[in-house]
Design an enzyme around this catalytic site. Sequence first.
Site, mmCIF file in Angstrom:
data_model
loop_
_atom_site.group_PDB
_atom_site.id
_atom_site.type_symbol
_atom_site.label_atom_id
_atom_site.label_comp_id
_atom_site.label_asym_id
_atom_site.label_seq_id
_atom_site.Cartn_x
_atom_site.Cartn_y
_atom_site.Cartn_z
ATOM 1 N N GLY A 113 9.196 -47.497 -8.567
ATOM 2 C CA GLY A 113 10.450 -48.174 -8.927
ATOM 3 C C GLY A 113 11.097 -48.921 -7.786
ATOM 4 N N GLY A 173 7.738 -44.420 -0.582
ATOM 5 C CA GLY A 173 8.781 -43.473 -0.981
ATOM 6 C C GLY A 173 9.841 -43.245 0.078
ATOM 7 N N CYS A 204 9.802 -41.063 2.441
ATOM 8 C CA CYS A 204 9.205 -40.781 3.746
ATOM 9 C C CYS A 204 9.089 -42.033 4.607
ATOM 10 C CB CYS A 204 7.837 -40.129 3.520
ATOM 11 S SG CYS A 204 6.877 -39.965 5.009
ATOM 12 N N LYS A 230 12.339 -41.052 12.754
ATOM 13 C CA LYS A 230 11.643 -40.832 14.037
ATOM 14 C C LYS A 230 11.679 -42.081 14.904
ATOM 15 C CE LYS A 230 11.596 -37.247 12.327
ATOM 16 N NZ LYS A 230 12.073 -36.886 10.992
ATOM 17 N N ALA A 239 9.691 -46.151 -14.297
ATOM 18 C CA ALA A 239 8.975 -45.520 -15.403
ATOM 19 C C ALA A 239 9.945 -44.642 -16.187
ATOM 20 C CB ALA A 239 7.850 -44.669 -14.854
ATOM 21 N N TYR A 269 18.206 -30.233 9.012
ATOM 22 C CA TYR A 269 17.269 -31.215 9.582
ATOM 23 C C TYR A 269 17.927 -32.572 9.822
ATOM 24 C CZ TYR A 269 12.913 -28.674 8.312
ATOM 25 O OH TYR A 269 11.878 -27.807 8.212
ATOM 26 N N HIS A 274 -5.741 -28.680 31.681
ATOM 27 C CA HIS A 274 -4.649 -28.529 32.632
ATOM 28 C C HIS A 274 -4.326 -29.890 33.247
ATOM 29 C CE1 HIS A 274 -2.149 -26.803 35.768
ATOM 30 N NE2 HIS A 274 -2.789 -27.556 36.642
HETATM 31 P P1 FAD Z 1 9.336 -39.528 -2.297
HETATM 32 O O1 FAD Z 1 8.876 -39.872 -0.942
HETATM 33 O O2 FAD Z 1 10.806 -39.332 -2.485
HETATM 34 O O3 FAD Z 1 8.811 -40.629 -3.267
HETATM 35 C C1 FAD Z 1 9.169 -40.663 -4.609
HETATM 36 C C2 FAD Z 1 9.028 -42.090 -5.103
HETATM 37 O O4 FAD Z 1 9.180 -42.094 -6.520
HETATM 38 C C3 FAD Z 1 10.092 -43.043 -4.563
HETATM 39 O O5 FAD Z 1 9.475 -44.149 -3.954
HETATM 40 C C4 FAD Z 1 10.895 -43.460 -5.796
HETATM 41 O O6 FAD Z 1 11.332 -44.820 -5.747
HETATM 42 C C5 FAD Z 1 9.863 -43.271 -6.895
HETATM 43 N N1 FAD Z 1 10.449 -43.022 -8.228
HETATM 44 C C6 FAD Z 1 11.379 -42.085 -8.556
HETATM 45 N N2 FAD Z 1 11.630 -42.150 -9.877
HETATM 46 C C7 FAD Z 1 10.862 -43.137 -10.380
HETATM 47 C C8 FAD Z 1 10.684 -43.686 -11.682
HETATM 48 N N3 FAD Z 1 11.346 -43.217 -12.735
HETATM 49 N N4 FAD Z 1 9.811 -44.711 -11.825
HETATM 50 C C9 FAD Z 1 9.118 -45.198 -10.766
HETATM 51 N N5 FAD Z 1 9.247 -44.718 -9.521
HETATM 52 C C10 FAD Z 1 10.106 -43.698 -9.338
HETATM 53 N N6 FAD Z 1 9.522 -34.729 5.745
HETATM 54 C C11 FAD Z 1 8.647 -34.406 6.716
HETATM 55 O O7 FAD Z 1 7.612 -33.779 6.417
HETATM 56 N N7 FAD Z 1 8.849 -34.749 8.022
HETATM 57 C C12 FAD Z 1 9.943 -35.440 8.401
HETATM 58 O O8 FAD Z 1 10.102 -35.739 9.584
HETATM 59 C C13 FAD Z 1 10.885 -35.793 7.412
HETATM 60 N N8 FAD Z 1 11.991 -36.491 7.750
HETATM 61 C C14 FAD Z 1 12.869 -36.868 6.757
HETATM 62 C C15 FAD Z 1 14.003 -37.574 7.124
HETATM 63 C C16 FAD Z 1 14.907 -37.958 6.161
HETATM 64 C C17 FAD Z 1 16.126 -38.743 6.569
HETATM 65 C C18 FAD Z 1 14.673 -37.640 4.788
HETATM 66 C C19 FAD Z 1 15.633 -38.084 3.716
HETATM 67 C C20 FAD Z 1 13.561 -36.933 4.420
HETATM 68 C C21 FAD Z 1 12.645 -36.525 5.408
HETATM 69 N N9 FAD Z 1 11.508 -35.789 5.092
HETATM 70 C C22 FAD Z 1 10.637 -35.425 6.069
HETATM 71 C C23 FAD Z 1 11.209 -35.396 3.704
HETATM 72 C C24 FAD Z 1 10.169 -36.363 3.090
HETATM 73 O O9 FAD Z 1 10.665 -37.676 3.126
HETATM 74 C C25 FAD Z 1 9.858 -35.938 1.672
HETATM 75 O O10 FAD Z 1 9.459 -34.586 1.651
HETATM 76 C C26 FAD Z 1 8.752 -36.780 1.085
HETATM 77 O O11 FAD Z 1 9.074 -38.151 1.093
HETATM 78 C C27 FAD Z 1 8.469 -36.341 -0.356
HETATM 79 O O12 FAD Z 1 7.462 -37.115 -0.900
HETATM 80 P P2 FAD Z 1 7.368 -37.353 -2.473
HETATM 81 O O13 FAD Z 1 6.146 -38.176 -2.679
HETATM 82 O O14 FAD Z 1 7.489 -36.068 -3.166
HETATM 83 O O15 FAD Z 1 8.655 -38.184 -2.870
HETATM 84 P P1 NAD Z 2 18.920 -28.976 5.068
HETATM 85 O O1 NAD Z 2 18.757 -28.028 3.970
HETATM 86 O O2 NAD Z 2 17.951 -29.005 6.181
HETATM 87 O O3 NAD Z 2 20.354 -28.784 5.747
HETATM 88 C C1 NAD Z 2 21.531 -28.822 5.003
HETATM 89 C C2 NAD Z 2 22.582 -28.057 5.788
HETATM 90 O O4 NAD Z 2 23.848 -28.316 5.190
HETATM 91 C C3 NAD Z 2 22.364 -26.552 5.763
HETATM 92 O O5 NAD Z 2 22.432 -26.047 7.080
HETATM 93 C C4 NAD Z 2 23.489 -26.039 4.881
HETATM 94 O O6 NAD Z 2 23.936 -24.746 5.255
HETATM 95 C C5 NAD Z 2 24.564 -27.088 5.133
HETATM 96 N N1 NAD Z 2 25.547 -27.233 4.055
HETATM 97 C C6 NAD Z 2 25.333 -27.190 2.722
HETATM 98 N N2 NAD Z 2 26.484 -27.421 2.056
HETATM 99 C C7 NAD Z 2 27.449 -27.625 2.993
HETATM 100 C C8 NAD Z 2 28.833 -27.924 2.941
HETATM 101 N N3 NAD Z 2 29.473 -28.094 1.775
HETATM 102 N N4 NAD Z 2 29.516 -28.068 4.091
HETATM 103 C C9 NAD Z 2 28.880 -27.914 5.297
HETATM 104 N N5 NAD Z 2 27.555 -27.631 5.397
HETATM 105 C C10 NAD Z 2 26.849 -27.500 4.274
HETATM 106 O O7 NAD Z 2 19.033 -30.415 4.345
HETATM 107 P P2 NAD Z 2 19.023 -31.885 4.947
HETATM 108 O O8 NAD Z 2 19.262 -31.879 6.407
HETATM 109 O O9 NAD Z 2 19.924 -32.675 4.074
HETATM 110 O O10 NAD Z 2 17.533 -32.351 4.674
HETATM 111 C C11 NAD Z 2 17.035 -32.368 3.334
HETATM 112 C C12 NAD Z 2 15.568 -32.064 3.312
HETATM 113 O O11 NAD Z 2 14.851 -33.164 3.847
HETATM 114 C C13 NAD Z 2 15.172 -30.876 4.183
HETATM 115 O O12 NAD Z 2 15.266 -29.664 3.494
HETATM 116 C C14 NAD Z 2 13.757 -31.183 4.519
HETATM 117 O O13 NAD Z 2 12.952 -30.710 3.488
HETATM 118 C C15 NAD Z 2 13.709 -32.708 4.536
HETATM 119 N N6 NAD Z 2 13.733 -33.193 5.934
HETATM 120 C C16 NAD Z 2 12.748 -32.798 6.782
HETATM 121 C C17 NAD Z 2 12.748 -33.250 8.084
HETATM 122 C C18 NAD Z 2 11.641 -32.816 9.005
HETATM 123 O O14 NAD Z 2 10.659 -32.282 8.507
HETATM 124 N N7 NAD Z 2 11.753 -33.029 10.308
HETATM 125 C C19 NAD Z 2 13.748 -34.088 8.550
HETATM 126 C C20 NAD Z 2 14.750 -34.456 7.668
HETATM 127 C C21 NAD Z 2 14.731 -34.011 6.352
#
Ligand code: FAD
Ligand code: NAD
Length: 469
Positions: free
Chosen positions: A36, A41, A43, A52, A118, A190, A448
């Site tokens: 969509g 996605g 990521c 990063k 979709a 995170y 090392h």
């Molecule tokens: P997504 O990546 O969310 O992809 C889903 C896709 O589905 C999207 O492109 C969306 O447009 C599409 N879609 C949704 N509904 C529809 C529809 N009805 N029709 C067509 N398309 C649709 N994870 C890590 O492992 N390491 C990290 O360092 C990390 N950093 C992150 C930092 C941030 C700021 C955020 C927000 C997330 C981070 N994550 C990280 C989490 C990671 O991005 C997700 O776990 C991962 O993208 C999930 O993959 P997915 O394929 O399940 O979904």
């Molecule tokens: P998170 O679950 O890591 O952290 C959310 C935090 O917000 C928690 O510590 C929680 O206690 C706090 N919180 C919840 N409600 C609150 C409130 N009302 N007031 C104050 N604090 C509150 O979630 P996130 O940082 O939003 O990240 C979402 C997801 O994205 C993660 O769970 C992770 O799966 C993925 N992510 C992964 C990475 C990585 O792998 N390096 C980086 C970014 C995001």
Amino acid sequence: MLTESTTLLVIGGGPGGYVAAIRAAQLGIPTLLVEGEYLGGSCLNVGCIPSKALIHVADEFAKARQFAGDSPLGIKLQSPAIDIAKTVEWKDGVVTRLTSGVAALLKKAGARVVKGRARIVDGKTVEVSPADGGAPWRIGCEHLLLATGSVATALPNLPFGDAGGMVISSTEALSPATLPKRLVVVGAGYIGLELGIVYRKLGVEVAVVEAQARILPAYDEELTKPVAASLRALGIEAHTGCTVRGLNAAGNAVRIRNLAGEERELPADRVLVAVGRQPGSTGWGLESLGLAMNGRAVQIDAQCRTSMRNVWAIGDLTGEPMLAHRAMAQGEMVAEIIAGKRREFVPAAIPAVCYTDPEIVVVGPSPQEAEAAGIDCIHAHFPFAANGRALTLEAAGGFVRVVARRDNHLILGWQAVGRGVAELAAAFSQSIEMGACLEDVAGTIHAHPTLGEAVQETALRALGHAIHI
Ligand code: FAD
Ligand code: NAD
């Protein structure tokens, strides 16, 4: 209405969906992927990769600022400045390079991509509204793979877009047109800490509000202490045990309340809400399938099958851990099962890395978790202060920790905190997935000087005969 049919229809082109589509097409399965928004996605577009990229810029800028001050390395610079528009442009360039790469890989493998939203008609039919506004399509399929990812959780008293766009999610925080003077981050998980540290290193005053008693509550405290110390050193205020009440009347501060019921205001000209993400299971007709759910997550078994035959689900849509590498591994597996291979999703451990400064890596259970599971284990840690490479990198903080069974020394878990430890995740995961014992790692020659020597020394220490401590 245009109609078409395929063997595998994937909804969502994130790391789960695009990997599934590439692998399925490689295996000769007629595959169509509907996306969509953007391939890659969350990521690639608004998650792992852009965050990063900004972390790298912030680290380089912080280094430059250090050199403009009194650097112990003897490097002298004039005062550096940040051009945030150029930074975002560079970050977008990295994203575009990767998303174009995904498009090319899908094409090369022979998977078709349809751009559009979709909507589920039934377990074998999906309607797609093309992104270019063209007539909707109906696509029939034998197998339907749901990979729609997740969305940021909103707070009712601080809705995204509030106060003229002052309240933002990670998506906006990754593409700032300008840098605020004061940023309040809600949620010290995170996203809150990775991006809070970025903004602080770029010169913004940052305060973090966390509802739980400490930052990164999902990790054990020993691992988070060096991060808490780093926040203090960077000048980031951490308000733990506090809930947010909303913006003040003037719209220039966030009202918070601590456990004692005392309220105060944190001045802000931007507020990043990062309190978790929720499976994207609404708004596209999924409910009509009546699948078994775990709250908002689609319930799956060890093969990523949902409660409906030939309907599969992977990635963030299926709940925690919401990590890109889990989504990819599930996607690859589902494609192979559909192609007739015998596969199950039973990883010995899924690594998690938090890209704070210092970084945290967790693979497998901590000592407390192993104990709670009733396993008699030994554990040991080795500090980077005793590692030569860490000293040459000015990265002497932090440690590596190992958890192993007491009876046969099978390694169950690794944890580390320190600068650059994210890259140790591969060694940690491999040793656990391959069933290594402490003796295997202790007996492997590690190059090392490398940070990896701390991994070997940790195993040696657990065996009672570390050399360098
Ligand atoms: P997504 O990546 O969310 O992809 C889903 C896709 O589905 C999207 O492109 C969306 O447009 C599409 N879609 C949704 N509904 C529809 C529809 N009805 N029709 C067509 N398309 C649709 N994870 C890590 O492992 N390491 C990290 O360092 C990390 N950093 C992150 C930092 C941030 C700021 C955020 C927000 C997330 C981070 N994550 C990280 C989490 C990671 O991005 C997700 O776990 C991962 O993208 C999930 O993959 P997915 O394929 O399940 O979904
Ligand atoms: P998170 O679950 O890591 O952290 C959310 C935090 O917000 C928690 O510590 C929680 O206690 C706090 N919180 C919840 N409600 C609150 C409130 N009302 N007031 C104050 N604090 C509150 O979630 P996130 O940082 O939003 O990240 C979402 C997801 O994205 C993660 O769970 C992770 O799966 C993925 N992510 C992964 C990475 C990585 O792998 N390096 C980086 C970014 C995001």
